[in-house]
Design a protein around this motif. Structure first.
Motif, mmCIF file in Angstrom:
data_model
loop_
_atom_site.group_PDB
_atom_site.id
_atom_site.type_symbol
_atom_site.label_atom_id
_atom_site.label_comp_id
_atom_site.label_asym_id
_atom_site.label_seq_id
_atom_site.Cartn_x
_atom_site.Cartn_y
_atom_site.Cartn_z
ATOM 1 N N UNK A 41 -31.338 -71.770 0.011
ATOM 2 C CA UNK A 41 -30.559 -71.300 1.161
ATOM 3 C C UNK A 41 -30.912 -72.084 2.414
ATOM 4 N N UNK A 42 -32.209 -72.302 2.638
ATOM 5 C CA UNK A 42 -32.637 -73.062 3.818
ATOM 6 C C UNK A 42 -32.127 -74.498 3.747
ATOM 7 N N UNK A 43 -32.199 -75.101 2.579
ATOM 8 C CA UNK A 43 -31.731 -76.480 2.415
ATOM 9 C C UNK A 43 -30.231 -76.575 2.653
ATOM 10 N N UNK A 44 -29.495 -75.564 2.215
ATOM 11 C CA UNK A 44 -28.039 -75.554 2.378
ATOM 12 C C UNK A 44 -27.617 -75.104 3.778
ATOM 13 N N UNK A 45 -28.571 -74.618 4.555
ATOM 14 C CA UNK A 45 -28.229 -74.104 5.884
ATOM 15 C C UNK A 45 -27.559 -72.745 5.826
ATOM 16 N N UNK A 46 -27.761 -72.027 4.727
ATOM 17 C CA UNK A 46 -27.147 -70.717 4.524
ATOM 18 C C UNK A 46 -28.094 -69.637 5.044
ATOM 19 N N UNK A 47 -28.041 -69.399 6.344
ATOM 20 C CA UNK A 47 -28.951 -68.446 6.986
ATOM 21 C C UNK A 47 -28.733 -67.038 6.443
ATOM 22 N N UNK A 48 -27.513 -66.678 6.114
ATOM 23 C CA UNK A 48 -27.238 -65.335 5.580
ATOM 24 C C UNK A 48 -27.966 -65.100 4.260
ATOM 25 N N UNK A 49 -27.934 -66.086 3.375
ATOM 26 C CA UNK A 49 -28.631 -65.949 2.087
ATOM 27 C C UNK A 49 -30.142 -65.918 2.302
ATOM 28 N N UNK A 50 -30.639 -66.732 3.225
ATOM 29 C CA UNK A 50 -32.056 -66.736 3.559
ATOM 30 C C UNK A 50 -32.459 -65.352 4.090
ATOM 31 N N UNK A 51 -31.673 -64.841 5.001
ATOM 32 C CA UNK A 51 -31.945 -63.551 5.645
ATOM 33 C C UNK A 51 -31.927 -62.408 4.625
ATOM 34 N N UNK A 52 -31.087 -62.519 3.596
ATOM 35 C CA UNK A 52 -30.990 -61.469 2.579
ATOM 36 C C UNK A 52 -32.296 -61.301 1.811
ATOM 37 N N UNK A 53 -33.134 -62.329 1.785
ATOM 38 C CA UNK A 53 -34.411 -62.258 1.074
ATOM 39 C C UNK A 53 -35.527 -61.705 1.950
ATOM 40 N N UNK A 54 -35.210 -61.383 3.190
ATOM 41 C CA UNK A 54 -36.198 -60.875 4.142
ATOM 42 C C UNK A 54 -35.986 -59.374 4.322
ATOM 43 N N UNK A 55 -37.077 -58.627 4.242
ATOM 44 C CA UNK A 55 -37.024 -57.171 4.379
ATOM 45 C C UNK A 55 -36.665 -56.757 5.803
ATOM 46 N N UNK A 56 -36.001 -55.624 5.912
ATOM 47 C CA UNK A 56 -35.724 -55.054 7.233
ATOM 48 C C UNK A 56 -37.019 -54.703 7.968
ATOM 49 N N UNK A 57 -38.107 -54.513 7.212
ATOM 50 C CA UNK A 57 -39.399 -54.162 7.818
ATOM 51 C C UNK A 57 -40.261 -55.396 8.100
ATOM 52 N N UNK A 58 -39.684 -56.592 8.004
ATOM 53 C CA UNK A 58 -40.444 -57.831 8.230
ATOM 54 C C UNK A 58 -41.069 -57.839 9.628
ATOM 55 N N UNK A 59 -42.313 -58.284 9.684
ATOM 56 C CA UNK A 59 -42.973 -58.575 10.955
ATOM 57 C C UNK A 59 -44.115 -59.533 10.663
#
Length: 157
Positions: A41-59
């Motif tokens: 996702x990062x290589x493709x510039x697909x921020x939405x797909x990258x973001x989908x792998x991150x938890x809502x509780x990320x910090x």
């Protein structure tokens, strides 16, 4: 485009494996799949797909939450039109608590990399990355914490 096709093929393969009653992926394999998807996702510039792998509780220690991390990634995607990654996972430790601790080394450059040796003639930013992922339900692993710092290209070897 190739990255999206690879990701779609991976997802398709997983769907077929589950539909055919194949053995489910181990937690480590599930975590590896998430990391590969984030890299693609990062290589493709697909921020939405990258973001989908991150938890809502990320910090993290930089004070980023999911939204500010997505903004950080978006900024770098906009700054670097050609992005290529080479990642080497050093360790994945699955905890009984449904947490995975991952250590990896990643190189980011403007040219394709197929092996660590390709970095010798390239200018690349190399990072040591520590990730914590939580299983948020039935193998749905998401990143809840990350730390990255620059390192030497020799750490990829």
């Amino acid at each position: 485009m190739k990255s999206r096709l690879t990701r779609l093929a991976s997802i398709g393969w997983l769907a077929v494996a589950f539909a055919c009653g194949g053995d489910p992926l181990s937690p480590e394999e599930q975590v590896r799949t998430v990391i590969e998807g984030m890299e693609e996702a990062a290589e493709a510039g697909d921020v939405s797909a990258f973001k989908a792998a991150v938890s809502d509780s990320y910090e993290d220690e930089r004070g980023y939450d999911k939204r500010s991390l997505a903004a950080y990634v978006t900024f770098h995607v906009m700054q670097n039109q050609s992005r290529h990654f080479f990642t080497r996972i050093r360790s994945i430790e699955i905890r009984d608590t449904g947490r995975a601790e991952v250590m990896l080394v990643a190189a980011l450059t403007g040219s394709a990399i197929s092996a660590a040796e390709d970095l010798a003639g390239l200018r690349a930013d190399v990072y040591k990355v520590d990730l914590d992922l939580d299983d948020e339900g039935e193998g749905d692993w998401r990143v809840v914490w990350a730390q990255w710092r620059r390192t030497a290209p020799t750490d990829l070897l």
